[in-house]
Design a protein around this motif. Structure first.
Motif, PDB file in Angstrom:
ATOM      1  N   ASN A 120      -8.825 -67.290   1.087  1.00 26.61           N
ATOM      2  CA  ASN A 120      -8.601 -65.860   0.448  1.00 26.61           C
ATOM      3  C   ASN A 120      -8.592 -64.764   1.741  1.00 26.61           C
ATOM      4  O   ASN A 120      -8.728 -65.369   2.844  1.00 26.61           O
ATOM      5  CB  ASN A 120     -10.312 -65.658   0.073  1.00 26.61           C
ATOM      6  N   THR A 121      -7.996 -63.651   1.436  1.00 27.19           N
ATOM      7  CA  THR A 121      -7.535 -62.772   2.394  1.00 27.19           C
ATOM      8  C   THR A 121      -7.926 -61.497   1.961  1.00 27.19           C
ATOM      9  O   THR A 121      -8.314 -61.025   0.804  1.00 27.19           O
ATOM     10  CB  THR A 121      -6.020 -62.605   2.493  1.00 27.19           C
ATOM     11  N   ILE A 122      -8.487 -60.539   3.053  1.00 28.90           N
ATOM     12  CA  ILE A 122      -9.043 -59.215   2.741  1.00 28.90           C
ATOM     13  C   ILE A 122      -8.581 -58.235   3.792  1.00 28.90           C
ATOM     14  O   ILE A 122      -8.065 -58.656   4.678  1.00 28.90           O
ATOM     15  CB  ILE A 122     -10.654 -59.025   2.640  1.00 28.90           C
ATOM     16  N   THR A 123      -8.199 -56.888   3.488  1.00 28.25           N
ATOM     17  CA  THR A 123      -7.879 -55.848   4.279  1.00 28.25           C
ATOM     18  C   THR A 123      -8.964 -55.530   5.007  1.00 28.25           C
ATOM     19  O   THR A 123     -10.107 -54.861   4.022  1.00 28.25           O
ATOM     20  CB  THR A 123      -7.011 -54.909   3.684  1.00 28.25           C
ATOM     21  N   VAL A 124      -9.043 -55.183   6.244  1.00 30.74           N
ATOM     22  CA  VAL A 124     -10.405 -54.441   6.828  1.00 30.74           C
ATOM     23  C   VAL A 124      -9.789 -53.310   7.649  1.00 30.74           C
ATOM     24  O   VAL A 124      -8.942 -53.207   8.273  1.00 30.74           O
ATOM     25  CB  VAL A 124     -10.909 -55.588   7.851  1.00 30.74           C
ATOM     26  N   GLY A 137     -18.688 -59.035   3.357  1.00 28.94           N
ATOM     27  CA  GLY A 137     -19.674 -59.132   4.376  1.00 28.94           C
ATOM     28  C   GLY A 137     -19.117 -58.467   5.577  1.00 28.94           C
ATOM     29  O   GLY A 137     -19.694 -57.674   6.402  1.00 28.94           O
ATOM     30  N   ILE A 138     -18.196 -59.360   5.894  1.00 28.60           N
ATOM     31  CA  ILE A 138     -17.296 -59.308   7.166  1.00 28.60           C
ATOM     32  C   ILE A 138     -16.753 -57.745   7.171  1.00 28.60           C
ATOM     33  O   ILE A 138     -17.092 -57.007   8.195  1.00 28.60           O
ATOM     34  CB  ILE A 138     -16.109 -60.058   7.346  1.00 28.60           C
ATOM     35  N   LYS A 139     -16.174 -57.449   6.269  1.00 31.53           N
ATOM     36  CA  LYS A 139     -15.514 -56.069   6.101  1.00 31.53           C
ATOM     37  C   LYS A 139     -16.641 -54.909   6.268  1.00 31.53           C
ATOM     38  O   LYS A 139     -16.383 -54.121   7.240  1.00 31.53           O
ATOM     39  CB  LYS A 139     -14.820 -55.966   4.832  1.00 31.53           C
TER      40      LYS A 139
END
Length: 137
Positions: free
Chosen positions: A6-10, A127-129
């Motif tokens: 999975n991927t997310i923009t931070v 959570g990381i973001k």
């Protein structure tokens, strides 16, 4: 055997995100079940987690893991010993907008499959973001 990603923009620069993730003592800030993480010599890490047991009770569990920080390519590789062959990677890349990062998590496990793992990955990325953006703000 199951593989997930999975991927997310931070909304922080890649160097800042990678430095935050490379510090294992930050793990409890974005992994809700972890209460402690401590690096030992080399790649060895001890983590303590609060887990729900099948019969409905709860327990704190301490276990060993390893984390390898690969500055070149901004990759963290981790795993835990045991029959589940649980291991994975975090990749930090330049985001689409200036000052942002793309964070991708890849995970492999021999046991837990399906929606539970996908939900856990999404929860971890959120959570990381939240944690790194709060720390950077």
């Amino acid at each position: 055997m199951s593989d997930y990603d999975n991927t997310i923009t931070v909304d922080v620069p890649p160097d800042r995100l990678f430095d935050y993730l490379a510090d294992v003592e930050n793990l409890p800030a974005y992994l809700p079940r972890l209460s402690a993480a401590r690096r030992h010599d080399g790649e060895r890490v001890t983590v303590t987690a609060h887990v729900d047991l099948p019969e409905g009770s709860e327990q704190d569990v301490t276990s060993e893991a390893w984390i390898r920080v690969l500055e070149e390519g901004k990759i963290l590789v981790w795993g835990t010993p045991g029959p589940s062959d649980y291991h994975g990677q975090l990749h930090v890349a330049v985001g689409d907008d200036e000052g942002t990062s793309r964070l991708t998590v890849e995970l492999h496990t021999e046991h837990v499959e399906g929606a539970q793992v996908d939900d856990g990955l999404r929860e971890t990325l959120r959570g990381i973001k939240a944690a790194v953006e709060r720390a950077d703000g």
